[in-house]
Design an enzyme around this catalytic site. Sequence first.
Site, PDB file in Angstrom:
ATOM      1  N   GLY A 103       0.829  -1.215   0.000  1.00 58.27           N
ATOM      2  CA  GLY A 103       0.000   0.000   0.000  1.00 58.27           C
ATOM      3  C   GLY A 103       0.855   1.253   0.000  1.00 58.27           C
ATOM      4  O   GLY A 103       2.076   1.187  -0.185  1.00 58.27           O
ATOM      5  N   THR A 128      -6.369  -2.308  -1.755  1.00 55.36           N
ATOM      6  CA  THR A 128      -5.956  -0.930  -2.073  1.00 55.36           C
ATOM      7  C   THR A 128      -4.471  -0.884  -2.403  1.00 55.36           C
ATOM      8  O   THR A 128      -4.023   0.018  -3.094  1.00 55.36           O
ATOM      9  CB  THR A 128      -6.250   0.032  -0.897  1.00 55.36           C
ATOM     10  OG1 THR A 128      -5.614  -0.503   0.257  1.00 55.36           O
ATOM     11  CG2 THR A 128      -7.735   0.177  -0.654  1.00 55.36           C
ATOM     12  N   TYR A 201     -13.755   2.892  11.543  1.00 56.87           N
ATOM     13  CA  TYR A 201     -12.311   3.115  11.408  1.00 56.87           C
ATOM     14  C   TYR A 201     -11.709   3.545  12.751  1.00 56.87           C
ATOM     15  O   TYR A 201     -10.748   2.929  13.236  1.00 56.87           O
ATOM     16  CB  TYR A 201     -12.057   4.177  10.336  1.00 56.87           C
ATOM     17  CG  TYR A 201     -10.595   4.391  10.033  1.00 56.87           C
ATOM     18  CD1 TYR A 201      -9.848   3.409   9.390  1.00 56.87           C
ATOM     19  CD2 TYR A 201      -9.949   5.564  10.414  1.00 56.87           C
ATOM     20  CE1 TYR A 201      -8.501   3.595   9.114  1.00 56.87           C
ATOM     21  CE2 TYR A 201      -8.605   5.764  10.145  1.00 56.87           C
ATOM     22  CZ  TYR A 201      -7.880   4.779   9.499  1.00 56.87           C
ATOM     23  OH  TYR A 201      -6.546   4.957   9.229  1.00 56.87           O
ATOM     24  N   GLN A 218      -0.223  -9.591  28.739  1.00 58.47           N
ATOM     25  CA  GLN A 218      -0.471 -11.016  29.004  1.00 58.47           C
ATOM     26  C   GLN A 218       0.637 -11.919  28.487  1.00 58.47           C
ATOM     27  O   GLN A 218       1.017 -12.879  29.125  1.00 58.47           O
ATOM     28  CB  GLN A 218      -1.774 -11.443  28.331  1.00 58.47           C
ATOM     29  CG  GLN A 218      -3.002 -11.040  29.116  1.00 58.47           C
ATOM     30  CD  GLN A 218      -4.271 -11.330  28.338  1.00 58.47           C
ATOM     31  OE1 GLN A 218      -4.317 -12.245  27.537  1.00 58.47           O
ATOM     32  NE2 GLN A 218      -5.283 -10.519  28.576  1.00 58.47           N
ATOM     33  N   THR A 231      -0.946  11.922   6.156  1.00 60.44           N
ATOM     34  CA  THR A 231       0.305  11.673   5.422  1.00 60.44           C
ATOM     35  C   THR A 231       0.009  11.668   3.927  1.00 60.44           C
ATOM     36  O   THR A 231      -1.059  11.212   3.514  1.00 60.44           O
ATOM     37  CB  THR A 231       0.871  10.303   5.847  1.00 60.44           C
ATOM     38  OG1 THR A 231       0.994  10.291   7.274  1.00 60.44           O
ATOM     39  CG2 THR A 231       2.224  10.023   5.223  1.00 60.44           C
TER      40      THR A 231
HETATM   41  O1  LIG Z   1     -12.347  16.289  -1.470  1.00 60.09           O
HETATM   42  C1  LIG Z   1     -12.183  16.506  -0.257  1.00 60.09           C
HETATM   43  C2  LIG Z   1     -11.684  15.546   0.634  1.00 60.09           C
HETATM   44  C3  LIG Z   1     -11.548  15.875   1.961  1.00 60.09           C
HETATM   45  N1  LIG Z   1     -11.862  17.118   2.419  1.00 60.09           N
HETATM   46  C4  LIG Z   1     -11.643  17.511   3.812  1.00 60.09           C
HETATM   47  O2  LIG Z   1     -10.261  17.490   4.066  1.00 60.09           O
HETATM   48  C5  LIG Z   1      -9.987  17.074   5.394  1.00 60.09           C
HETATM   49  C6  LIG Z   1      -9.059  15.879   5.373  1.00 60.09           C
HETATM   50  O3  LIG Z   1      -9.742  14.769   4.861  1.00 60.09           O
HETATM   51  P1  LIG Z   1      -9.029  13.366   4.543  1.00 60.09           P
HETATM   52  O4  LIG Z   1     -10.102  12.456   4.099  1.00 60.09           O
HETATM   53  O5  LIG Z   1      -7.900  13.564   3.640  1.00 60.09           O
HETATM   54  O6  LIG Z   1      -8.407  12.918   5.912  1.00 60.09           O
HETATM   55  P2  LIG Z   1      -9.007  12.840   7.390  1.00 60.09           P
HETATM   56  O7  LIG Z   1      -8.261  13.837   8.201  1.00 60.09           O
HETATM   57  O8  LIG Z   1     -10.479  12.949   7.378  1.00 60.09           O
HETATM   58  O9  LIG Z   1      -8.654  11.391   7.833  1.00 60.09           O
HETATM   59  C7  LIG Z   1      -7.334  10.934   7.674  1.00 60.09           C
HETATM   60  O10 LIG Z   1      -6.643  11.203   8.822  1.00 60.09           O
HETATM   61  C8  LIG Z   1      -5.737  10.349   9.426  1.00 60.09           C
HETATM   62  C9  LIG Z   1      -5.562   9.017   8.787  1.00 60.09           C
HETATM   63  O11 LIG Z   1      -5.165   8.053   9.715  1.00 60.09           O
HETATM   64  C10 LIG Z   1      -6.788   8.571   8.106  1.00 60.09           C
HETATM   65  O12 LIG Z   1      -6.503   7.351   7.442  1.00 60.09           O
HETATM   66  C11 LIG Z   1      -7.322   9.527   7.140  1.00 60.09           C
HETATM   67  O13 LIG Z   1      -8.594   9.124   6.692  1.00 60.09           O
HETATM   68  C12 LIG Z   1     -11.343  16.795   6.004  1.00 60.09           C
HETATM   69  O14 LIG Z   1     -11.762  17.912   6.720  1.00 60.09           O
HETATM   70  C13 LIG Z   1     -12.265  16.547   4.839  1.00 60.09           C
HETATM   71  O15 LIG Z   1     -13.609  16.871   5.102  1.00 60.09           O
HETATM   72  C14 LIG Z   1     -12.338  18.076   1.538  1.00 60.09           C
HETATM   73  O16 LIG Z   1     -12.629  19.217   1.920  1.00 60.09           O
HETATM   74  N2  LIG Z   1     -12.503  17.735   0.229  1.00 60.09           N
END
Ligand SMILES: O=c1ccn([C@@H]2O[C@H](COP(=O)(O)OP(=O)(O)O[C@H]3OC[C@@H](O)[C@H](O)[C@H]3O)[C@@H](O)[C@H]2O)c(=O)[nH]1
Length: 390
Positions: A103, A128, A201, A218, A231
């Site tokens: 991945g 993935t 998640y 344990q 990341t």
């Molecule tokens: O097209 C988009 C995608 C996302 N976003 C926003 O961008 C921010 C980041 O979203 P992402 O989906 O990239 O990531 P998230 O912070 O929600 O979660 C992430 O954080 C930590 C990791 O461990 C997770 O695997 C990952 O999902 C969120 O506020 C989301 O609402 C947008 O505004 N537009």
Amino acid sequence: MVSKALLRLVSAVNRRRMKLLLGIALLAYVASVWGNFVNMSFLLNRSIQENGELKIESKIEEMVEPLREKIRDLEKSFTQKYPPVKFLSEKDRKRILITGGAGFVGSHLTDKLMMDGHEVTVVDNFFTGRKRNVEHWIGHENFELINHDVVEPLYIEGLAKRVGARLLLASTSEVYGDPEVHPQSEDYWGHVNPIGPRACYDEGKRVAETMCYAYMKQEGVEVRVARIFNTFGPRMHMNDGRVVSNFILQALQGEPLTVYGSGSQTRAFQYVSDLVNGLVALMNSNVSSPVNLGNPEEHTILEFAQLIKNLVGSGSEIQFLSEAQDDPQKRKPDIKKAKLMLGWEPVVPLEEGLNKAIHYFRKELEYQANNQYIPKPKPARIKKGRTRHS
Ligand SMILES: O=c1ccn([C@@H]2O[C@H](COP(=O)(O)OP(=O)(O)O[C@H]3OC[C@@H](O)[C@H](O)[C@H]3O)[C@@H](O)[C@H]2O)c(=O)[nH]1
């Protein structure tokens, strides 16, 4: 009288001989002319034939050359040149199993550990993850790739106990939920909605941490827990719906950049090589409690959209969609512990990392276009929102 008769006889014999000789000479002449003629026509024929053969040969040559080229390429790929690998003595060389090693993060970790000279076994179900992410190691004597779904029992913890291995759990900043403490340090217990859309998640990772520490207590298995903050970098999945891949793909394809909510929510993004160095430092340390790994440089999502738009040089608009449910409003790691106990901190500036990711996605789009498949950035998270201004 006798002499006259004798002379006539001799001359008659000579005349006949002369005639005979003349006849033979004539025949020889005709034969030689015929021979030359035959010879000439043979040569002529041969030169026509040779000419024809030459033409056919050069045609064949023209057709065969590209095939030879292909064979040379194939030979090159068989005698594959691997990235440089350090030599480690038996004592220092570790045998490392990486689940999800094909991945995004896993494949970068695989690269680092392979290049450091360890033996790496990657287990992936390729949902993935992609073989392409690790194909440059296939055939290397230190590398093994196993197609396996770890949901089916492989008993990683049991395996770790049996062979006395150290177990690394790739946990997440999501264990802090929508945090009420900012920035988030490791002693914060989090604020997760257990029945919300993110619960599987978030709670899944929280349970994974719980199980690891129960197992440590344990069974005495050594565990390391990294809480990984947002990341990004090359090999991110194109359609996973995360903000970095979405914004870059949208900007590259001239489509609107979809911001969920007002875009005032914040995130801090780390480049993947920083994370990998942090994971290795954690595994080599004696810190068994959870450690945050992330870049504390915090931005709003709207700032982030504008930054990506500028770096790509895109004319895309910014489109506001409705807010995602339970979306953490602020997130930024407190990395004091990692600095102090691992001597680690991120070093790759955001723009430098983003340019590398943009380069990767641009190449991916070209690659897919050449394979007659033009992807659209999949609005995987659009289910959380709908257009505000429609
Ligand atoms: O097209 C988009 C995608 C996302 N976003 C926003 O961008 C921010 C980041 O979203 P992402 O989906 O990239 O990531 P998230 O912070 O929600 O979660 C992430 O954080 C930590 C990791 O461990 C997770 O695997 C990952 O999902 C969120 O506020 C989301 O609402 C947008 O505004 N537009």
